[in-house]
Enzyme design. Structure first.
Site, PDB file in Angstrom:
ATOM      1  N   LYS A   1     -10.809 -12.225 -17.297  1.00 30.97           N
ATOM      2  CA  LYS A   1     -11.273 -12.638 -18.625  1.00 30.97           C
ATOM      3  C   LYS A   1     -10.735 -14.004 -19.034  1.00 30.97           C
ATOM      4  CE  LYS A   1     -13.116 -10.369 -21.507  1.00 30.97           C
ATOM      5  NZ  LYS A   1     -14.522 -10.210 -21.951  1.00 30.97           N
TER       6      LYS A   1
ATOM      7  N   GLY B   1       0.831  -1.201   0.000  1.00 29.20           N
ATOM      8  CA  GLY B   1       0.000   0.000   0.000  1.00 29.20           C
ATOM      9  C   GLY B   1       0.860   1.243   0.000  1.00 29.20           C
TER      10      GLY B   1
ATOM     11  N   GLU C   1       4.660 -10.996  -6.209  1.00 32.42           N
ATOM     12  CA  GLU C   1       3.606 -11.190  -7.203  1.00 32.42           C
ATOM     13  C   GLU C   1       3.944 -10.639  -8.577  1.00 32.42           C
ATOM     14  OE1 GLU C   1       2.407  -7.360  -4.943  1.00 32.42           O
ATOM     15  OE2 GLU C   1       3.548  -9.198  -4.609  1.00 32.42           O
TER      16      GLU C   1
ATOM     17  N   GLY D   1     -21.156 -11.131 -26.306  1.00 38.19           N
ATOM     18  CA  GLY D   1     -19.772 -11.286 -25.903  1.00 38.19           C
ATOM     19  C   GLY D   1     -19.561 -12.543 -25.087  1.00 38.19           C
ATOM     20  N   VAL D   2     -18.295 -12.882 -24.850  1.00 37.93           N
ATOM     21  CA  VAL D   2     -17.973 -14.111 -24.138  1.00 37.93           C
ATOM     22  C   VAL D   2     -18.481 -14.076 -22.700  1.00 37.93           C
ATOM     23  CG1 VAL D   2     -15.648 -13.285 -23.552  1.00 37.93           C
ATOM     24  CG2 VAL D   2     -16.127 -15.720 -23.514  1.00 37.93           C
ATOM     25  N   ASP D   3     -18.424 -12.924 -22.036  1.00 37.39           N
ATOM     26  CA  ASP D   3     -18.814 -12.840 -20.628  1.00 37.39           C
ATOM     27  C   ASP D   3     -20.286 -13.176 -20.428  1.00 37.39           C
ATOM     28  OD1 ASP D   3     -16.231 -11.869 -20.483  1.00 37.39           O
ATOM     29  OD2 ASP D   3     -16.872  -9.778 -20.429  1.00 37.39           O
ATOM     30  N   SER D   4     -21.155 -12.500 -21.185  1.00 37.79           N
ATOM     31  CA  SER D   4     -22.586 -12.749 -21.018  1.00 37.79           C
ATOM     32  C   SER D   4     -22.961 -14.143 -21.511  1.00 37.79           C
ATOM     33  CB  SER D   4     -23.413 -11.681 -21.731  1.00 37.79           C
ATOM     34  OG  SER D   4     -23.219 -11.724 -23.126  1.00 37.79           O
TER      35      SER D   4
ATOM     36  N   HIS E   1       7.979  -7.507  -3.506  1.00 35.74           N
ATOM     37  CA  HIS E   1       6.704  -7.923  -4.106  1.00 35.74           C
ATOM     38  C   HIS E   1       6.900  -9.230  -4.873  1.00 35.74           C
ATOM     39  CE1 HIS E   1       4.141  -4.372  -3.324  1.00 35.74           C
ATOM     40  NE2 HIS E   1       5.299  -3.728  -3.310  1.00 35.74           N
TER      41      HIS E   1
ATOM     42  N   TYR F   1       3.897  -3.104   2.599  1.00 37.30           N
ATOM     43  CA  TYR F   1       3.158  -2.454   3.687  1.00 37.30           C
ATOM     44  C   TYR F   1       2.589  -3.504   4.638  1.00 37.30           C
ATOM     45  CZ  TYR F   1      -0.297   0.594   5.987  1.00 37.30           C
ATOM     46  OH  TYR F   1      -1.046   1.291   6.910  1.00 37.30           O
TER      47      TYR F   1
END
Length: 519
Positions: free
Chosen positions: A375, A57, A175, A230-233, A173, A85
């Site tokens: 996604k 942070g 990540e 779209g792919v999401d819906s 970090h 942090y």
């Protein structure tokens, strides 16, 4: 909410890298969720996580109003990993000392492993690692019983543990990809320390969401789903259909802001592939008329979001009186950019029409089964559900459609120009065999005119910008390096075939600092 009984709770203290922690954890097939610092220990115990990660942070732990950690969290017996942090919070909570460093340490640094222990299992004592640092404070003293696991020139205590209390912390970090072996550190925390099982797969997610949807909706209520094409819906619709069967009706709203011939494509493909009750509502005039004279992108999104709900509300009446739920394909990046995912300290980038742009008096309860997914994870779920690559592999398309790719006000003539330019652009990308190499590609109509020469005559016409990016999850992106001849063909066709355009430019901005969409 998906159970965290075999998962990780990530507490967000405002780091720009918090989402990357989640991605790294999920890449190890362990489920995790991001939440803000809790107001009480009960909020942690309610989730019963296998482990907790405290993010980095921008604050100093001594700043007035800086987010803190309830020291009771350290006594729950749940393994904790503090990052940057988060490390300072752990050190402060156990009686350590944090001071402002003589110089800020930002960027690549070298850390020496002093005590591998469990967190650095597989590393050799004395081994030097490249790590990514981003801090102004550092830990200068620890309580008795603490082990210093690593040190750097600017941080004599760059990693430490209190093994008997299951507390671990790193100043760097792990990540980010600038810490090449950071994934090993996180993996050690997940599996050596937290004893997680790598069972979070697309199949596991589907089974759990089907169960949750059935429990929430009950045995009788009907549900509608906003299907955009779209792919999401599409994935959200198939997931809901698996849970509810013929009690689900999909509503495709043709709002007139779609790509050229998009409406016909959606009807053809989705009627033949999904086997779901699909109702098409043509309301282009309603959307375009409401957008007349509106320049502000946030206001556009608000108008579109509210109009969608108006249309769904009317369409639901034709489905039945017992429609109480609306399924949406909302994703994690939509939520993150609209506001902090759980009310934490991150800022709003833009309001997505299906998140912050919804009408306040929403007549439905929302079902958003993909809300915690990125996604690429949604694509994997779609494949597991049996969706074809024609659907799963589509480039993302914004819910507000071309309204947020027409900078400035929207009208029918500007919409025509953009639809035709965009169609040419995508056609050339496909002909060049590059569509699947690109995360997202689209044209943008700019709110400016430029002088040109056509057939010895002066023109003063529209400028079209081309955008194409590569990405994994949409949170970060790089511009796509087209072969020059491809860009040349696209520009030549648009200028010659689209009436009203005399100039084409290519956007070479990355995200950040830009966003993928222009609005």
């Amino acid at each position: 909410m998906t159970t965290l009984a075999n998962g990780i709770l990530i507490l967000d203290y405002g780091s720009q890298y918090t989402q990357l922690i989640a991605r790294r954890v999920r890449e190890s097939h362990v489920y995790c969720e991001i939440h803000p610092p809790p107001d009480s220990i009960d909020e942690i115990t309610r989730h019963s996580p296998k482990g907790i990660i405290l993010s980095g942070g921008p604050n100093s732990v001594y700043e007035e109003g800086a987010p803190q950690l309830d020291r009771g969290a350290l006594d729950l017996g749940i393994p904790i990993l503090g990052v940057c942090y988060g490390m300072n919070l752990v050190a402060l909570a156990v009686g350590g000392t944090i001071e402002k460093a003589g110089k800020r340490e930002y960027g690549r640094a070298e850390m020496q492993v002093r005590d591998p222990g469990r967190l650095f299992s597989g590393f050799a004592e004395g081994e030097r690692l490249q790590v990514w640092m981003s801090h102004g404070d550092h830990v200068t003293a620890l309580p008795e019983g603490a082990l210093v696991l690593g040190s750097s020139d600017n941080s004599p205590i760059a990693a430490f543990s209190l093994p008997e209390r299951q507390l671990f912390a790193v100043q760097f970090h792990p990540e980010v990809h600038h810490t090449p072996r950071g994934g090993e550190v996180l993996s050690n925390f997940l599996f050596e320390i937290c004893r997680c099982t790598p069972d979070w797969t697309a199949g596991h997610f589907i089974a759990e969401q089907v169960k949750l949807i059935r429990e929430r909706v009950g045995p009788k209520a009907r549900v509608i789903c906003g299907l955009s094409g779209g792919v999401d819906s599409a994935v959200a619709a198939v997931l809901a259909h698996r849970a509810l069967g013929d009690r689900l009706t999909c509503i495709f709203v043709d709002h007139g802001l779609l790509r050229l011939h998009e409406g016909e494509w959606v009807e053809r493909v989705f009627r033949s592939h999904l086997g779901i009750d699909l109702r098409v509502v043509n309301v282009a005039d309603q959307f375009i008329d409401r957008l007349e004279g509106v320049d502000d992108p946030e206001e556009k999104r608000r108008i579109i979001g509210h109009t969608f709900i108006d249309v769904f509300e009317e369409a639901a009446k034709a489905v039945g009186d017992d429609v109480g739920y609306l399924v949406q394909g909302t994703l994690y990046p939509d939520v993150i950019e609209s506001f902090s995912p759980r009310g934490g300290p991150s800022v709003t980038i833009k309001t997505h029409h299906n998140v912050g742009g919804l009408r306040p008096d929403l007549p439905f309860e929302l079902i958003e089964p993909l809300r915690e997914l990125f996604k690429d994870e949604v694509r994997n779920v779609g494949r597991e559900l049996g969706l074809t690559e024609e659907i799963v592999g589509r480039h993302p398309f914004p819910g507000p459609g071309l309204a947020v790719r027409i900078l400035g006000s929207v009208d029918r003539e500007r919409l025509r120009v953009l639809q035709e330019a965009d169609a040419i652009y995508l056609d050339e990308i496909r002909q060049a065999g590059l569509y699947d190499d690109i995360w997202q590609a689209f044209a943008v109509l700019l709110p400016v005119h430029a002088v040109g020469v056509m057939g010895d005559f002066r023109t003063y016409e529209n400028v079209v910008a081309l955008r194409a990016v590569t990405s994994v999850d949409g949170m970060t992106a790089d511009w796509f390096p087209f072969p020059p001849e491809v860009v040349g063909r696209v520009a030549n066709r648009i200028i010659n075939e689209v009436k009203g355009v005399n100039r084409v430019v290519y956007d070479v901005s990355s995200k950040p600092p830009a966003t993928i969409e222009w609005e």
